[in-house]
Design an enzyme around this catalytic site. Structure first.
Site, mmCIF file in Angstrom:
data_model
loop_
_atom_site.group_PDB
_atom_site.id
_atom_site.type_symbol
_atom_site.label_atom_id
_atom_site.label_comp_id
_atom_site.label_asym_id
_atom_site.label_seq_id
_atom_site.Cartn_x
_atom_site.Cartn_y
_atom_site.Cartn_z
ATOM 1 N N LYS A 41 0.828 -1.197 0.000
ATOM 2 C CA LYS A 41 0.000 0.000 0.000
ATOM 3 C C LYS A 41 0.869 1.257 0.000
ATOM 4 O O LYS A 41 0.434 2.334 -0.361
ATOM 5 C CB LYS A 41 -0.874 0.035 1.270
ATOM 6 C CG LYS A 41 -1.764 -1.161 1.434
ATOM 7 C CD LYS A 41 -2.442 -1.109 2.845
ATOM 8 C CE LYS A 41 -3.207 -2.383 3.093
ATOM 9 N NZ LYS A 41 -3.538 -2.528 4.538
ATOM 10 N N GLU A 97 7.842 2.451 -5.880
ATOM 11 C CA GLU A 97 7.909 1.965 -4.491
ATOM 12 C C GLU A 97 7.983 3.131 -3.521
ATOM 13 O O GLU A 97 8.435 4.220 -3.877
ATOM 14 C CB GLU A 97 9.189 1.127 -4.327
ATOM 15 C CG GLU A 97 8.956 -0.361 -4.141
ATOM 16 C CD GLU A 97 8.345 -0.745 -2.793
ATOM 17 O OE1 GLU A 97 7.560 0.025 -2.208
ATOM 18 O OE2 GLU A 97 8.646 -1.852 -2.339
ATOM 19 N N ASP A 98 7.576 2.874 -2.293
ATOM 20 C CA ASP A 98 7.723 3.900 -1.257
ATOM 21 C C ASP A 98 9.165 3.979 -0.764
ATOM 22 O O ASP A 98 9.737 5.060 -0.648
ATOM 23 C CB ASP A 98 6.759 3.640 -0.086
ATOM 24 C CG ASP A 98 6.826 2.216 0.472
ATOM 25 O OD1 ASP A 98 7.578 1.380 -0.067
ATOM 26 O OD2 ASP A 98 6.109 1.941 1.463
ATOM 27 N N ASP A 101 14.697 -0.737 1.256
ATOM 28 C CA ASP A 101 15.376 -0.920 2.530
ATOM 29 C C ASP A 101 16.430 -2.022 2.325
ATOM 30 O O ASP A 101 17.515 -1.756 1.796
ATOM 31 C CB ASP A 101 14.285 -1.280 3.552
ATOM 32 C CG ASP A 101 14.761 -1.361 4.976
ATOM 33 O OD1 ASP A 101 15.644 -0.584 5.348
ATOM 34 O OD2 ASP A 101 14.230 -2.190 5.740
ATOM 35 N N LYS A 129 17.170 3.730 1.633
ATOM 36 C CA LYS A 129 18.075 3.649 2.792
ATOM 37 C C LYS A 129 19.257 2.781 2.368
ATOM 38 O O LYS A 129 19.267 1.572 2.643
ATOM 39 C CB LYS A 129 17.367 2.961 3.961
ATOM 40 C CG LYS A 129 16.304 3.764 4.652
ATOM 41 C CD LYS A 129 15.935 3.024 5.951
ATOM 42 C CE LYS A 129 14.499 3.140 6.297
ATOM 43 N NZ LYS A 129 14.085 2.283 7.409
ATOM 44 N N PHE A 151 13.510 4.575 10.997
ATOM 45 C CA PHE A 151 12.201 4.089 10.567
ATOM 46 C C PHE A 151 11.270 5.269 10.342
ATOM 47 O O PHE A 151 10.990 6.040 11.261
ATOM 48 C CB PHE A 151 11.606 3.118 11.584
ATOM 49 C CG PHE A 151 10.480 2.334 10.998
ATOM 50 C CD1 PHE A 151 10.712 1.200 10.244
ATOM 51 C CD2 PHE A 151 9.169 2.762 11.164
ATOM 52 C CE1 PHE A 151 9.672 0.494 9.656
ATOM 53 C CE2 PHE A 151 8.121 2.064 10.582
ATOM 54 C CZ PHE A 151 8.370 0.932 9.834
ATOM 55 N N ASP A 158 3.899 3.310 6.654
ATOM 56 C CA ASP A 158 3.174 3.093 7.907
ATOM 57 C C ASP A 158 4.056 2.546 9.015
ATOM 58 O O ASP A 158 5.142 2.017 8.773
ATOM 59 C CB ASP A 158 2.049 2.074 7.677
ATOM 60 C CG ASP A 158 2.597 0.653 7.523
ATOM 61 O OD1 ASP A 158 3.425 0.444 6.616
ATOM 62 O OD2 ASP A 158 2.220 -0.227 8.315
ATOM 63 N N ARG A 164 -0.002 6.493 7.403
ATOM 64 C CA ARG A 164 0.198 6.543 5.953
ATOM 65 C C ARG A 164 -0.259 7.877 5.378
ATOM 66 O O ARG A 164 0.256 8.349 4.374
ATOM 67 C CB ARG A 164 -0.607 5.429 5.261
ATOM 68 C CG ARG A 164 -0.112 4.026 5.544
ATOM 69 C CD ARG A 164 -0.805 3.046 4.586
ATOM 70 N NE ARG A 164 -0.631 1.670 4.997
ATOM 71 C CZ ARG A 164 0.417 0.892 4.711
ATOM 72 N NH1 ARG A 164 1.410 1.385 3.993
ATOM 73 N NH2 ARG A 164 0.483 -0.349 5.111
HETATM 74 P P1 IMP Z 1 12.858 -4.298 1.741
HETATM 75 O O1 IMP Z 1 12.388 -5.569 1.103
HETATM 76 O O2 IMP Z 1 13.649 -4.551 2.995
HETATM 77 O O3 IMP Z 1 13.595 -3.381 0.802
HETATM 78 O O4 IMP Z 1 11.565 -3.606 2.311
HETATM 79 C C1 IMP Z 1 10.812 -2.756 1.618
HETATM 80 C C2 IMP Z 1 9.491 -2.531 2.324
HETATM 81 O O5 IMP Z 1 9.651 -2.487 3.754
HETATM 82 C C3 IMP Z 1 8.946 -1.187 1.956
HETATM 83 O O6 IMP Z 1 8.195 -1.260 0.782
HETATM 84 C C4 IMP Z 1 8.137 -0.812 3.183
HETATM 85 O O7 IMP Z 1 6.848 -1.352 3.087
HETATM 86 C C5 IMP Z 1 8.872 -1.458 4.338
HETATM 87 N N1 IMP Z 1 9.779 -0.502 5.030
HETATM 88 C C6 IMP Z 1 11.119 -0.478 5.014
HETATM 89 N N2 IMP Z 1 11.620 0.542 5.738
HETATM 90 C C7 IMP Z 1 10.535 1.207 6.211
HETATM 91 C C8 IMP Z 1 10.383 2.404 7.025
HETATM 92 O O8 IMP Z 1 11.333 3.077 7.446
HETATM 93 N N3 IMP Z 1 9.103 2.762 7.295
HETATM 94 C C9 IMP Z 1 8.009 2.074 6.846
HETATM 95 N N4 IMP Z 1 8.112 0.983 6.073
HETATM 96 C C10 IMP Z 1 9.356 0.535 5.765
HETATM 97 MG MG MG Z 2 6.362 -0.964 0.196
#
Ligand code: IMP
Ligand code: MG
Length: 174
Positions: A41, A97-98, A101, A129, A151, A158, A164
């Site tokens: 979302k 993407e938002d 990470d 990040k 975070f 969220d 959100r």
């Molecule tokens: P990744 O697979 O570790 O790159 O995670 C990506 C997903 O983790 C993002 O699309 C977010 O939904 C969630 N996420 C990672 N860091 C944060 C944060 O700082 N705040 C909120 N959601 C996060």
């Molecule tokens: Mg996401």
């Protein structure tokens, strides 16, 4: 009790940067149409703001994957919760993407979506990040902001499904 939220990026800063990135994307895809894939979302607010600012023809689709619960740590497991409505064959796909990470979600998704025969596939994220990256092979084509390892919430992001709707990016102070 309400959590205290420190502003990291104001609404004005975020919107100004999205306009810049949208201008760059419109230039890079000049003469072509673009197919945006919003990752639900979290990507929904960013996708709308980006799409409104693109001057090239835009189509949209949505996908939902899960790699996080109500936790702040990646499980490393990625599952497609809602797949796309339309096929990708021949389209110039931009994944929206938002936040990137660890990169686990996107490294998995990129591989899955490449198999569907798009003309091209690129990745656009509101936040990155880089310090947290586990999947180093994930190449981000358009990044609005690189942020430190904190975070963040707001603008679609969220914490346990809250915040959100904040129009800015903030850090929840514990
Ligand atoms: P990744 O697979 O570790 O790159 O995670 C990506 C997903 O983790 C993002 O699309 C977010 O939904 C969630 N996420 C990672 N860091 C944060 C944060 O700082 N705040 C909120 N959601 C996060
Ligand atoms: Mg996401």
């Amino acid at each position: 009790m309400a959590d205290k939220i420190r502003v990291l990026l104001s609404e004005e800063e975020v919107n100004a940067r999205i306009s810049q990135v949208a201008a760059q994307i419109s230039k890079d895809y000049e003469g072509k149409a673009i197919h945006l894939i919003c990752i639900l979302k979290g990507g929904v607010f960013f996708t709308c703001e980006l799409a409104k600012r693109l001057s090239i023809p835009v189509s949209l689709d949505f996908m939902s994957v899960s790699s996080y619960g109500d936790d702040t740590k990646s499980s490393g497991v990625v599952r497609i919760v809602k797949d796309l409505d339309e096929p990708l064959a021949g389209l110039n796909v931009l994944i929206v993407e938002d936040i990137i990470d660890s990169g686990r979600t996107l490294s998995y998704l990129m591989e899955v979506l490449k198999q569907r025969g798009p003309a091209s596939i690129r990745l656009c994220t509101l936040l990155d990040k880089p310090e947290r990256r586990v999947k180093k092979q994930v190449k981000v084509d358009y990044t609005c902001f690189q942020i430190p390892d904190e975070f963040v919430v707001g603008y679609g992001l969220d914490y346990a499904q809250k915040y959100r709707n904040l129009p800015y990016i903030g850090v929840v102070e514990i």
